[in-house]
Write an enzyme that holds these catalytic residues in place. Structure first.
Site, PDB file in Angstrom:
ATOM      1  CD  GLU A  16      37.614 -22.115  89.507  1.00  0.00           C
ATOM      2  OE1 GLU A  16      38.850 -22.085  89.382  1.00  0.00           O
ATOM      3  OE2 GLU A  16      37.038 -22.585  90.504  1.00  0.00           O
ATOM      4  CB  SER A 149      39.560 -18.926  89.361  1.00  0.00           C
ATOM      5  OG  SER A 149      40.196 -20.042  88.812  1.00  0.00           O
ATOM      6  CE1 TYR A 218      43.450 -18.619  85.487  1.00  0.00           C
ATOM      7  CE2 TYR A 218      41.655 -17.451  86.555  1.00  0.00           C
ATOM      8  CZ  TYR A 218      42.516 -18.525  86.493  1.00  0.00           C
ATOM      9  OH  TYR A 218      42.450 -19.508  87.435  1.00  0.00           O
ATOM     10  NE  ARG A 257      48.772 -20.960  93.152  1.00  0.00           N
ATOM     11  CZ  ARG A 257      47.585 -20.880  92.579  1.00  0.00           C
ATOM     12  NH1 ARG A 257      47.312 -21.569  91.485  1.00  0.00           N
ATOM     13  NH2 ARG A 257      46.635 -20.135  93.101  1.00  0.00           N
ATOM     14  CG  ASP A 259      47.203 -19.144  96.601  1.00  0.00           C
ATOM     15  OD1 ASP A 259      48.221 -19.427  95.918  1.00  0.00           O
ATOM     16  OD2 ASP A 259      46.049 -19.194  96.141  1.00  0.00           O
ATOM     17  CD  GLU A 272      42.318 -20.245  98.055  1.00  0.00           C
ATOM     18  OE1 GLU A 272      41.964 -20.983  97.123  1.00  0.00           O
ATOM     19  OE2 GLU A 272      41.723 -19.197  98.348  1.00  0.00           O
ATOM     20  CG  ASN A 274      44.686 -22.905  94.870  1.00  0.00           C
ATOM     21  OD1 ASN A 274      43.552 -22.486  94.709  1.00  0.00           O
ATOM     22  ND2 ASN A 274      45.641 -22.187  95.448  1.00  0.00           N
ATOM     23  N   GLY A 278      45.991 -24.087  88.100  1.00  0.00           N
ATOM     24  CA  GLY A 278      45.969 -23.822  86.663  1.00  0.00           C
ATOM     25  C   GLY A 278      47.267 -24.222  85.980  1.00  0.00           C
TER      26      GLY A 278
END
Length: 311
Positions: A16, A149, A218, A257, A259, A272, A274, A278
């Site tokens: 990443e 990612s 992205y 964050r 999800d 999960e 994070n 990002g």
């Protein structure tokens, strides 16, 4: 904090790297805009201690995605040096990065998460595709246990594609997570705070391709982000509460964050957490913050001001 030297640590050798560089550069610009004495470091793992010393950094803003950044390694190095850093601590980072470990903790805390099974590389000597089909059926989600990612993640819908998806996931991790596919809305909840936590507005992710993979994530314009998500008040509260519970279960702090998939019955399934999300032009945490009037520069400043160490 403005009398201290801030090092924004980015890049590194993980899969990443490019995303991390974009995140780090954006954060660095925001901190400079806010008047902080900030500089950037492109992580060289074996030389990290020297890099910190050479910059004279007194605080680290971690912008490394994946290995070295989200797995607790850089946090451990900074702990040894006595340098405060942003985000979660060593243990929380390691637990969140390892999807197999975080799954077990979610279940222990009573947090709803898709049914899953973990396989090691040694298990690949068996007929994994046959076992997975018998246990989960199709579609099924195949993902590396320690990647972010959406790297190495495949939603397998055809039997012939399963063996290839398993092989691809093992390229990125020594362990493989097979997960029940939940059909419904793909949501994410950004969490901000240390001690007292705030769940920012829920975001619904609607990729035009139908799959929120690396490209959809992205590439500008490849995905529609609905902020706040089109949910009623009860569903919104349920999703935010589940996200907060997951964040707490892993002892995370600062920023993160979560999800989540929401099925047709408005039942949330945590996927999960994070711990270093990002912070690019297409990233979700800045979108959620903007929805409640927090600018990107202010968001970076808030994260910085929560920097600390494990103790």
């Amino acid at each position: 904090m403005k009398d201290k030297r801030i090092a924004v640590v980015m890049g590194g050798p993980s899969a990443e790297r490019e995303v991390s560089l974009n995140t780090g550069k954006a954060i660095l610009e925001a901190l400079l805009e806010k008047g902080y004495d900030a500089t950037g470091i492109d992580l060289v793992p074996r030389n990290f201690v020297n890099q910190i010393k050479e910059t004279g950094a007194e605080v680290a803003f971690i912008a490394i995605h994946g290995k070295y950044g989200e797995d607790g390694l850089i946090q451990g190095a900074l702990e040894l040096m006595g340098i405060p850093y942003t985000g979660s601590g060593v243990l929380a980072s390691a637990m969140a990065m390892d999807k197999g470990v975080s799954k077990r903790l979610f279940l222990a805390a009573g947090i709803n998460t898709p049914r899953s099974r973990l396989y090691t590389r040694a298990d690949a000597e068996r007929d994994l595709a046959g076992e997975i089909l018998a246990d989960f059926g199709l579609p099924v989600v195949v993902k590396p246990s320690t990647q972010g990612s959406s790297i190495g993640v495949t939603i397998v819908e055809e039997e012939g594609a399963l063996a290839g998806a398993v092989s691809d996931a093992f390229r990125f991790s020594e362990e493989l997570l097979i997960e029940e596919f939940i059909r419904g809305k793909e949501l994410t909840v950004s969490i901000l705070g240390s001690g007292t936590l705030t769940a920012l507005p829920v975001i619904e992710i609607a990729p035009h391709s139908g799959r929120y993979d690396y490209t959809s994530k992205y590439t500008k314009g490849a995905t529609e982000y609905i902020v706040p998500a089109a949910l009623d008040g009860a569903a919104t509260r349920t999703v935010q509460e589940e996200a907060l519970a997951a964040f707490r279960a892993l002892h995370c702090r600062g920023i993160g964050r979560v999800d989540i998939m929401l099925n047709a019955d408005n039942k949330p399934f945590v996927l999960e957490v994070n711990t270093i999300p990002g912070m690019t032009a297409t990233s979700l945490v800045p979108k959620a913050a903007a929805a409640v009037g927090i600018s990107f520069a202010e968001l970076c400043e808030r994260i910085l001001l929560m920097a600390g160490t494990e103790d």
